[in-house]
Design a protein around this motif. Structure first.
Motif, PDB file in Angstrom:
ATOM      1  N   ARG A 136     -68.028  22.160   4.663  1.00 18.12           N
ATOM      2  CA  ARG A 136     -68.645  21.482   5.932  1.00 18.12           C
ATOM      3  C   ARG A 136     -68.398  22.122   7.102  1.00 18.12           C
ATOM      4  NH1 ARG A 136     -70.217  16.195   5.478  1.00 18.12           N
ATOM      5  NH2 ARG A 136     -71.772  17.360   3.846  1.00 18.12           N
ATOM      6  N   GLN A 147     -70.105  16.918  -3.292  1.00 20.64           N
ATOM      7  CA  GLN A 147     -70.851  16.538  -2.665  1.00 20.64           C
ATOM      8  C   GLN A 147     -71.427  15.350  -3.663  1.00 20.64           C
ATOM      9  OE1 GLN A 147     -70.161  20.252  -3.939  1.00 20.64           O
ATOM     10  NE2 GLN A 147     -71.211  21.181  -1.968  1.00 20.64           N
ATOM     11  N   GLU A 187     -66.088  22.395   0.634  1.00 22.29           N
ATOM     12  CA  GLU A 187     -66.649  22.120  -0.351  1.00 22.29           C
ATOM     13  C   GLU A 187     -66.957  23.152  -2.059  1.00 22.29           C
ATOM     14  OE1 GLU A 187     -70.752  20.382   0.976  1.00 22.29           O
ATOM     15  OE2 GLU A 187     -69.198  20.190   2.680  1.00 22.29           O
ATOM     16  N   ASP A 210     -74.094  21.887   6.898  1.00 20.60           N
ATOM     17  CA  ASP A 210     -72.755  22.817   5.497  1.00 20.60           C
ATOM     18  C   ASP A 210     -73.509  24.480   5.130  1.00 20.60           C
ATOM     19  OD1 ASP A 210     -71.971  20.423   4.760  1.00 20.60           O
ATOM     20  OD2 ASP A 210     -73.255  19.922   3.134  1.00 20.60           O
TER      21      ASP A 210
END
Ligand SMILES: Cc1cc2nc3c(=O)[nH]c(=O)nc-3n(C[C@H](O)[C@H](O)[C@H](O)COP(=O)(O)OP(=O)(O)OC[C@H]3O[C@@H](n4cnc5c(N)ncnc54)[C@H](O)[C@@H]3O)c2cc1C
Lengths: 63, 563
Positions: free
Chosen positions: B253, B132, B247, B217
């Motif tokens: 995501r 991220q 992630e 997310d």
């Protein structure tokens, strides 16, 4: 330059009938999709983007 | 009065740190600066670090008091890692990110395309790594704050800019009111909504696409590997595309395209988000798995660039200079390359080692890169979100054909961000042997990494100035070449000589890499002793020779640093 290969009359007649029948089978909802798929398959068989562009140009005439 | 929020931003996985604002009353009167960077996103931070690396001090202004909101960029490329390695932050990204190299496209429940990004033995970094953006910014920030040449100012917002007499004056608002700052050069790294770009009334060129995407997310436990997943035309979202990426920290995501005509507000209603994400999970066989929302927004693809990044004493970089579609992970990854390019070329101009022609070159190179990306990304975007009836038909025909026909499947390829080759750069040498090489990176290309040993790669040894890779088994670099190197250094040009191919340290070289098995020579296409490559400070190749001589080395340096 060699003259482009052309299709014989009997073969053209076969293509004519089969294409017409296939369009009917695809039905009005799927006609466009079917024709575009067919065009892409033929482009692949031609293996020549230049020739394909010429055909696009020819097909756009006199619509 | 500028009052940036002091409340930490919301996140279920990232703990925001709120920094104290920089206040003019706590500092002496402001003198004129050599360089001021407006914006501390990925681009602004890389520009600052590259300037500092060449000994040029700068001020970095950030309107906010914390790193960026929501997770934005999540995929970073190998070249980005190679750039970040030069600033000492790649190890932290490697330690905390999720590397990957496979992408899968699905249509009607069938995997119709699998992308396998090559991962060479000679590469230190994976083709892609997911992390991220907040973490990436935090790691870069730590490096910035530790650098004595960088004066970082939180809570300082530029409100106006004026250019006169070869200088730019910035009006800066802070939580205690405003002050003015003069700078020889201003780097506008103030992001996609650049206020400086708007103030200068600059127009971007390119295309905007109508298709809207929700980007969400979520925290969810899914037993799937780190690979890109793309779903086309699923039953729950006919005609549209869905993307999924893993992630770190148990976050996924999920990007999904909205039906035409649906408003962003409607799409972001909690019921709508829940229903659609549940439908997507059901489609991939994980119906009912619990999940929690972290952050979501609506996005539309744009492929735009300024036609010139240099406007008097103001230089645009990153998203302020161009807006690129996220398909192909281009925003931040392009920004790193922009900013490194800008950083070294501006530093050399500030230090008087080259004229402003170098900045014109920077602009030409990076605008060229943006145009290439726009062209490529346009193709991906037209496939992901067909803009017209014709494009829709072709896309649907390809989806349909892909179930049985191999030849159309490569059209699913995502054309991931890759470094631009400056093939026609003004800095490329004219009289070298570029065209005679049969292998190795050519004019303008980024370098080829080479594995030298356990945890030891060629790129670990490069950067911070020009690098001359001199391939030789001899005991010394020839006297005449050493003289050209010494003269360049005397003029202040940072130039390192790396001898490759000798077992003993080579006299006149700063480092010697033995290359016992000749692997490095092969990758660089050098057959005999005396071959050489000249790399610019951003590591791109600007000259290469089958046999280097002093005259041609001097000529290459002159071309690379135009007056
Ligand atoms: C949903 C989403 C997903 C994305 N995914 C990816 C991805 O996977 N990979 C990728 O490479 N890219 C991705 N991107 C793009 C990436 O986030 C951006 O390209 C990148 O952040 C741009 O960096 P930048 O430094 O140019 O600008 P920004 O990150 O926008 O930074 C701008 C900076 O300027 C500051 N600022 C603005 N105005 C002022 C002012 N007046 N005064 C002082 N400071 C100011 C801001 O506070 C900020 O620090 C994504 C973007 C989005 C929105």
């Amino acid at each position: 330059m060699t003259a482009p290969a052309s299709i014989s009359i009997p073969d053209l007649e076969t293509v004519y009938d089969h294409l017409a029948t296939a369009i009917d089978r695809a039905g009005p909802q799927k006609t466009e999709l079917f024709l575009v798929k067919l065009a892409l398959l033929n482009a692949n068989a031609l293996g020549d983007a230049g020739l394909f562009l010429q055909n696009i140009h020819a097909a756009l005439q006199d619509l | 009065m500028h009052t940036p929020t002091r409340t930490p931003r919301h996140s279920i996985y990232y703990t925001y740190r709120v920094f104290a604002p920089w206040l003019p009353s706590a500092h002496p009167a402001q003198t004129r600066q050599k360089a001021v960077i407006v914006g501390a996103g990925p681009a602004g931070m890389v520009a600052a670090m590259e300037l500092a690396r060449h000994g040029v001090p700068c001020v970095v202004l950030n309107a906010e008091l914390q790193v960026s909101q929501g997770s934005r960029a999540i995929v970073f490329t190998r070249r980005s890692m190679e750039i970040l390695q030069q600033f000492g932050v790649a190890d932290r990204i490697t330690a905390n990110g999720l590397p990957w190299r496979f992408g899968n496209s699905f249509y009607r429940g069938q995997r119709v395309f699998r992308m396998e990004a090559p991962h060479d033995q000679d590469d230190r970094f994976f083709p892609m790594i997911n992390l991220q953006q907040q973490y990436l910014e935090e790691y870069m920030l730590d490096a910035l704050l530790a650098n004595p040449l960088i004066d970082f100012r939180w809570g300082n917002k530029v409100t106006a800019v004026e250019q006169r007499d070869g200088c730019a004056r910035l009006d800066i608002d802070t939580p205690e009111g405003s002050y003015m700052l003069d700078a020889d050069w201003v780097v506008a790294a103030d992001g996609g909504r650049s206020g400086i770009r708007a103030a200068l009334k600059l127009q971007m060129e390119g295309a905007s696409y109508e298709g809207l995407f929700v980007i969400a997310d979520i925290r969810i436990d899914l037993p799937l590997p780190t690979e890109r997943l793309a779903f086309f035309d699923p039953d729950w979202n006919p005609g549209n595309t869905i993307l999924m990426h893993r992630e770190p920290h148990g976050i996924w995501r999920v990007d999904y395209q909205l039906p035409a005509g649906e408003s962003p507000d409607a799409a972001l209603r909690p019921e709508s988000l829940r229903a659609r994400i549940d439908a997507q999970l059901a489609m991939i066989g994980h119906a009912g798995t619990p999940w929690e929302m972290d952050w979501c927004s609506v996005y539309s693809a744009r492929a735009l660039t300024l036609p010139d990044y240099v406007h008097g004493n103001i230089l645009f970089t990153g998203d302020a200079a161009h807006l690129l579609p996220i398909f192909g992970v281009r925003g931040a990854n392009t920004g790193f390359q922009d900013a490194q390019s800008l950083g070294w070329q501006l530093a050399f101009v500030i230090k008087g080692l080259a004229g402003t022609a170098l900045l014109a070159n920077h602009s030409a190179e990076r605008v060229g890169a943006a145009r290439e990306i726009i062209d490529e990304a346009g193709k991906s975007t037209r496939f992901m979100t067909p803009p017209t009836h014709g494009f829709q038909l072709l896309r649907d025909a390809v989806l349909s054909l892909s179930l049985s026909q191999q030849f159309v499947r490569p059209l699913y390829h995502w054309r991931t961000s890759r470094p631009h080759e400056y093939t026609r750069s003004a800095l490329n040498s004219h009289g070298d042997d570029n065209a005679l090489f049969k292998a190795g990176p050519a004019h303008g290309a980024p370098p080829q990494n080479v594995r030298l040993g356990a945890d030891d790669f060629l790129l670990d040894h490069l950067g911070g100035g020009f690098d001359l890779l001199y391939f030789s088994a001899a005991a010394a670099v020839p006297e005449a070449l050493q003289q050209v190197v010494a003269d360049a250094r005397a003029r202040g040009i940072p130039l390192h000589v790396i001898a490759i191919g000798a077992a003993q340290p080579v006299a006149g070289a700063d480092q010697t890499l033995p290359d016992t098995d000749g692997h490095c020579r092969r990758r660089y296409g050098v057959a005999a002793s005396g071959g050489a490559y000249l790399l610019r400070p951003d590591q791109h190749i600007c000259a290469r020779w089958l046999t280097l001589d002093a005259t041609r080395l001097q000529a290459a340096l002159n071309t690379a640093l135009p007056r």
